[in-house]
Design a protein around this motif. Structure first.
Motif, PDB file in Angstrom:
ATOM      1  N   ALA A  44       0.839  -1.197   0.000  1.00 45.18           N
ATOM      2  CA  ALA A  44       0.000   0.000   0.000  1.00 45.18           C
ATOM      3  C   ALA A  44       0.872   1.244   0.000  1.00 45.18           C
ATOM      4  CB  ALA A  44      -0.895   0.002   1.240  1.00 45.18           C
ATOM      5  N   MET A  45       0.343   2.317  -0.562  1.00 44.27           N
ATOM      6  CA  MET A  45       0.989   3.617  -0.448  1.00 44.27           C
ATOM      7  C   MET A  45       0.012   4.519   0.289  1.00 44.27           C
ATOM      8  SD  MET A  45       2.596   6.436  -3.050  1.00 44.27           S
ATOM      9  CE  MET A  45       2.636   5.299  -4.348  1.00 44.27           C
ATOM     10  N   GLU A  52       2.420   5.632  10.438  1.00 43.74           N
ATOM     11  CA  GLU A  52       3.482   5.980  11.386  1.00 43.74           C
ATOM     12  C   GLU A  52       3.570   4.972  12.531  1.00 43.74           C
ATOM     13  OE1 GLU A  52       4.963   9.751  14.059  1.00 43.74           O
ATOM     14  OE2 GLU A  52       2.852   9.618  13.518  1.00 43.74           O
ATOM     15  N   ARG A  53       2.469   4.654  13.166  1.00 45.97           N
ATOM     16  CA  ARG A  53       2.479   3.732  14.304  1.00 45.97           C
ATOM     17  C   ARG A  53       2.945   2.337  13.869  1.00 45.97           C
ATOM     18  NH1 ARG A  53      -2.824   3.946  16.886  1.00 45.97           N
ATOM     19  NH2 ARG A  53      -2.003   5.791  17.888  1.00 45.97           N
ATOM     20  N   GLY A  54       2.438   1.855  12.737  1.00 47.29           N
ATOM     21  CA  GLY A  54       2.829   0.538  12.236  1.00 47.29           C
ATOM     22  C   GLY A  54       4.300   0.468  11.861  1.00 47.29           C
ATOM     23  N   LEU A  55       4.847   1.548  11.333  1.00 48.07           N
ATOM     24  CA  LEU A  55       6.278   1.582  11.001  1.00 48.07           C
ATOM     25  C   LEU A  55       7.124   1.563  12.271  1.00 48.07           C
ATOM     26  CD1 LEU A  55       6.292   4.191   8.096  1.00 48.07           C
ATOM     27  CD2 LEU A  55       6.721   1.736   7.900  1.00 48.07           C
ATOM     28  N   LEU A  61       6.489  -2.404   7.062  1.00 45.45           N
ATOM     29  CA  LEU A  61       7.840  -2.252   6.549  1.00 45.45           C
ATOM     30  C   LEU A  61       7.802  -1.306   5.364  1.00 45.45           C
ATOM     31  CD1 LEU A  61      10.825  -3.219   6.350  1.00 45.45           C
ATOM     32  CD2 LEU A  61       9.980  -5.030   4.853  1.00 45.45           C
ATOM     33  N   ARG A  62       8.695  -0.335   5.362  1.00 40.33           N
ATOM     34  CA  ARG A  62       8.785   0.581   4.226  1.00 40.33           C
ATOM     35  C   ARG A  62       9.615  -0.100   3.147  1.00 40.33           C
ATOM     36  NH1 ARG A  62       9.534   7.015   4.630  1.00 40.33           N
ATOM     37  NH2 ARG A  62       9.001   7.386   2.472  1.00 40.33           N
ATOM     38  N   LEU A  63       8.996  -0.415   2.010  1.00 41.86           N
ATOM     39  CA  LEU A  63       9.667  -1.179   0.959  1.00 41.86           C
ATOM     40  C   LEU A  63      10.678  -0.364   0.174  1.00 41.86           C
ATOM     41  CD1 LEU A  63       6.659  -3.240  -0.436  1.00 41.86           C
ATOM     42  CD2 LEU A  63       8.412  -3.953   1.208  1.00 41.86           C
ATOM     43  N   LEU A  64      10.409   0.893  -0.059  1.00 42.04           N
ATOM     44  CA  LEU A  64      11.300   1.765  -0.828  1.00 42.04           C
ATOM     45  C   LEU A  64      11.629   3.005   0.010  1.00 42.04           C
ATOM     46  CD1 LEU A  64       9.392   1.532  -4.231  1.00 42.04           C
ATOM     47  CD2 LEU A  64      11.507   0.344  -3.625  1.00 42.04           C
ATOM     48  N   PRO A  65      12.521   2.862   0.987  1.00 41.89           N
ATOM     49  CA  PRO A  65      12.744   3.951   1.946  1.00 41.89           C
ATOM     50  C   PRO A  65      13.264   5.253   1.342  1.00 41.89           C
ATOM     51  CG  PRO A  65      14.341   2.193   2.266  1.00 41.89           C
ATOM     52  CD  PRO A  65      13.354   1.703   1.257  1.00 41.89           C
ATOM     53  N   ASP A  66      13.931   5.202   0.207  1.00 43.88           N
ATOM     54  CA  ASP A  66      14.459   6.433  -0.397  1.00 43.88           C
ATOM     55  C   ASP A  66      13.458   7.105  -1.337  1.00 43.88           C
ATOM     56  OD1 ASP A  66      16.849   6.166   0.955  1.00 43.88           O
ATOM     57  OD2 ASP A  66      17.787   5.039  -0.660  1.00 43.88           O
ATOM     58  N   GLN A 109       8.339  13.786   7.923  1.00 41.00           N
ATOM     59  CA  GLN A 109       9.455  13.902   6.991  1.00 41.00           C
ATOM     60  C   GLN A 109       9.724  12.557   6.335  1.00 41.00           C
ATOM     61  OE1 GLN A 109      11.233  16.638   5.951  1.00 41.00           O
ATOM     62  NE2 GLN A 109       9.648  17.717   7.057  1.00 41.00           N
ATOM     63  N   VAL A 110      10.214  12.605   5.134  1.00 49.41           N
ATOM     64  CA  VAL A 110      10.460  11.406   4.329  1.00 49.41           C
ATOM     65  C   VAL A 110      11.587  10.559   4.889  1.00 49.41           C
ATOM     66  CG1 VAL A 110      11.166  10.627   2.060  1.00 49.41           C
ATOM     67  CG2 VAL A 110       9.548  12.496   2.285  1.00 49.41           C
ATOM     68  N   ALA A 111      12.593  11.152   5.464  1.00 52.16           N
ATOM     69  CA  ALA A 111      13.793  10.457   5.947  1.00 52.16           C
ATOM     70  C   ALA A 111      13.591   9.083   6.395  1.00 52.16           C
ATOM     71  CB  ALA A 111      14.396  11.206   7.106  1.00 52.16           C
TER      72      ALA A 111
END
Length: 111
Positions: A44-45, A52-55, A61-66, A109-111
Motif C-alpha cells: 500500500a501507499m 506511522e504507528r505501524g512503522l 515495513l517501508r519497501l522503498l525507503p528512499d 518527513q520522508v527520511a
C-alpha cells in the motif's frame, strides 16, 4: 474507474512511475488500506499519519525507503483576514498549536 500508477520521487530528486499490476482489492479509504496492509493483504501507499504507528512498531515495513510520493502541503484556506469570525481564528490557532505540539511536520518527513 481507471487505476493510475504511483508517481514516486527519490531523495535525490529523480521521479519514476510505478505501473500497478491487476489489483486484488481496491479501497478509497486510507484507514481501510492501512488495516489491509497491517493484515498482510498487500502493498500500500499511504500518507504517513496512517502508517506511522505501524512503522514504529515494526508491523509495517517501508519497501522503498528512499522514495516517496509528494502529496503537497497541508493548507488552511479562508477568504480573508479581515472580519475573520472568532471561531475560525480559534480553529486556526488550535490546528497550528497541535501541529507544533505533536511535531507533526518533523514526524512526517520522508527520511
Amino acid at each position: 474507474g481507471r487505476l493510475r500508477g504511483w508517481t514516486l520521487r527519490h531523495a535525490r530528486g529523480e521521479e519514476a512511475t510505478v505501473e500497478l499490476p491487476r489489483p486484488r482489492a481496491i479501497f478509497n479509504d486510507p484507514e481501510a488500506i492501512a488495516h489491509a496492509a497491517l493484515m498482510g493483504l498487500g502493498v500500500a501507499m499511504l500518507p504517513m499519519p496512517f502508517v506511522e504507528r505501524g512503522l514504529r512498531s515494526g508491523e509495517l515495513l517501508r519497501l522503498l525507503p528512499d522514495w516517496h510520493q509528494d502529496a503537497g502541503a497541508v493548507w488552511l484556506y479562508y477568504p480573508s483576514k479581515k472580519l475573520l469570525p472568532p471561531k475560525t481564528r480559534v480553529f486556526i490557532d488550535f490546528v497550528l498549536e497541535r501541529f507544533r505540539d505533536e511535531r507533526f511536520a518533523q514526524r512526517m518527513q520522508v527520511a
